[in-house]
Design a protein around this motif. Structure first.
Motif, PDB file in Angstrom:
ATOM      1  N   GLY A  94      22.146  27.862  41.400  1.00 54.11           N
ATOM      2  CA  GLY A  94      23.527  27.420  41.180  1.00 54.11           C
ATOM      3  C   GLY A  94      24.457  28.488  41.707  1.00 54.11           C
ATOM      4  O   GLY A  94      24.387  29.647  41.274  1.00 54.11           O
ATOM      5  N   ILE A 121      30.120  29.999  38.015  1.00 57.41           N
ATOM      6  CA  ILE A 121      29.389  31.024  37.260  1.00 57.41           C
ATOM      7  C   ILE A 121      28.364  31.728  38.146  1.00 57.41           C
ATOM      8  O   ILE A 121      28.263  32.964  38.149  1.00 57.41           O
ATOM      9  N   ASN A 175      21.414  26.846  45.901  1.00 60.83           N
ATOM     10  CA  ASN A 175      22.202  25.716  45.398  1.00 60.83           C
ATOM     11  C   ASN A 175      21.492  24.433  45.776  1.00 60.83           C
ATOM     12  O   ASN A 175      20.316  24.455  46.167  1.00 60.83           O
ATOM     13  N   SER A 176      22.177  23.303  45.691  1.00 57.44           N
ATOM     14  CA  SER A 176      21.499  22.033  45.997  1.00 57.44           C
ATOM     15  C   SER A 176      21.514  21.727  47.487  1.00 57.44           C
ATOM     16  O   SER A 176      20.714  20.924  47.956  1.00 57.44           O
ATOM     17  N   ARG A 177      22.426  22.366  48.232  1.00 61.80           N
ATOM     18  CA  ARG A 177      22.616  21.975  49.644  1.00 61.80           C
ATOM     19  C   ARG A 177      21.790  22.809  50.617  1.00 61.80           C
ATOM     20  O   ARG A 177      21.780  22.518  51.803  1.00 61.80           O
ATOM     21  N   CYS A 230      24.127  26.644  30.744  1.00 64.91           N
ATOM     22  CA  CYS A 230      24.624  25.265  30.885  1.00 64.91           C
ATOM     23  C   CYS A 230      25.285  24.733  29.613  1.00 64.91           C
ATOM     24  O   CYS A 230      24.810  24.976  28.505  1.00 64.91           O
ATOM     25  N   PHE A 239      26.187  33.345  28.535  1.00 65.41           N
ATOM     26  CA  PHE A 239      27.278  33.083  29.486  1.00 65.41           C
ATOM     27  C   PHE A 239      27.841  31.663  29.380  1.00 65.41           C
ATOM     28  O   PHE A 239      28.665  31.281  30.200  1.00 65.41           O
ATOM     29  N   PHE A 291      34.647  31.792  30.324  1.00 65.45           N
ATOM     30  CA  PHE A 291      35.125  31.187  31.558  1.00 65.45           C
ATOM     31  C   PHE A 291      34.702  32.053  32.739  1.00 65.45           C
ATOM     32  O   PHE A 291      34.724  33.289  32.657  1.00 65.45           O
TER      33      PHE A 291
END
Ligand SMILES: NC(=O)c1ccc[n+]([C@@H]2O[C@H](COP(=O)([O-])OP(=O)(O)OC[C@H]3O[C@@H](n4cnc5c(N)ncnc54)[C@H](OP(=O)(O)O)[C@@H]3O)[C@@H](O)[C@H]2O)c1
Length: 226
Positions: free
Chosen positions: A8, A12, A31-33, A90, A127, A131
């Motif tokens: 991710g 964050i 990440n996802s990409r 999460c 975490f 923010f």
């Protein structure tokens, strides 16, 4: 402990990558990409960081941070984190994550949901209640009077020690709240959610909370809230 895997690369994940690099850790981020999409971020982070697939980040990390939308956690292969100490950042937002019955019924806390998916990992919650912007601004050297305190929860003491060492190294003190089953006490919208690490939640006015103040917030938690 020298390599931090980060799954991710959003608000964050990118801030934690910066804090980890600044503290002298090597970072493998995904990440996802795919890694190509992270070229700009790793260039900014410098030579201690590299982009990878999620499988590579999971395998490379001595400590692995999972920081993606909670509803997408089941997309990650369940055994990919076997044997790892995992930080779960999460939170549950049904409008983003979809309805998750075991969370709606309070059968599991959100971190137990992550732990159940990664059954062979040792999950520590951290975490989730700061923010991202604050996380990147409130870090302080050990002993600074305005160093903030972050809450963790976990079922494995050794894993909690690993996570505590990491959090202390990147600029925060740590308050251990107890097991994952009780970690609903600092889930979304509880008194110990956002703002707990400073007096006002305003990064312009950071103030270290005492353990008594944190405990009081955790004690005020109401399971019916979410
Ligand atoms: N924002 C905050 O201040 C904050 C504070 C505390 C906790 N949290 C929680 O921490 C988590 C992350 O929040 P965030 O704000 O950083 O989210 P975000 O900015 O939306 O970033 C989410 C990241 O997850 C990646 N991702 C999604 N599905 C994935 C998959 N299947 N495999 C690998 N990577 C995947 C995305 O990849 P792509 O970029 O390729 O789409 C993106 O990099 C959330 O659960 C959130 O509720 C957020």
């Amino acid at each position: 402990m020298s390599i931090i895997g980060i799954i991710g690369s959003g608000n964050i994940g990118s801030v934690l990558a910066r804090l980890a690099v600044d503290a002298g850790y090597d970072v493998v981020i995904a990440n996802s990409r795919g890694p190509e999409s992270l070229a700009g971020l790793v260039e900014e982070l410098g030579p201690r960081a590299r982009a990878a697939t999620t499988a590579e980040a999971a395998a490379a990390g001595d400590l692995v941070v999972v920081t993606i939308p909670l509803g997408r956690v089941p997309e990650l292969p369940a055994q990919s984190l076997d044997g790892k100490v995992v930080i779960d950042t999460c939170n549950y937002y049904p409008e983003r994550d979809g309805d998750i019955a075991v969370l709606d019924s309070h059968e599991l806390t959100t971190s137990e949901f992550v732990q159940r998916h990664f059954a062979g990992a040792r999950v520590v919650k951290a975490f989730n209640n700061i923010f991202a912007q604050n996380l990147g601004e409130l870090q302080r050297p050990a002993g600074a009077p305005d160093r903030a305190t972050l809450t963790i929860a976990g079922d494995d003491e050794a894993a909690e020690r690993v996570v505590t060492e990491f959090i202390e190294a990147i600029g925060y003190d740590v308050f251990d709240t107890g097991p994952l089953a009780e970690s609903w006490r600092f889930q979304r919208d509880q008194p110990a959610y956002a703002g707990v690490y400073t007096e006002s939640g305003d990064p312009a006015e950071p103030r270290r909370r005492t353990p008594d103040e944190l405990r009081a917030r955790l004690d005020q938690a109401d399971r019916s809230i979410r």
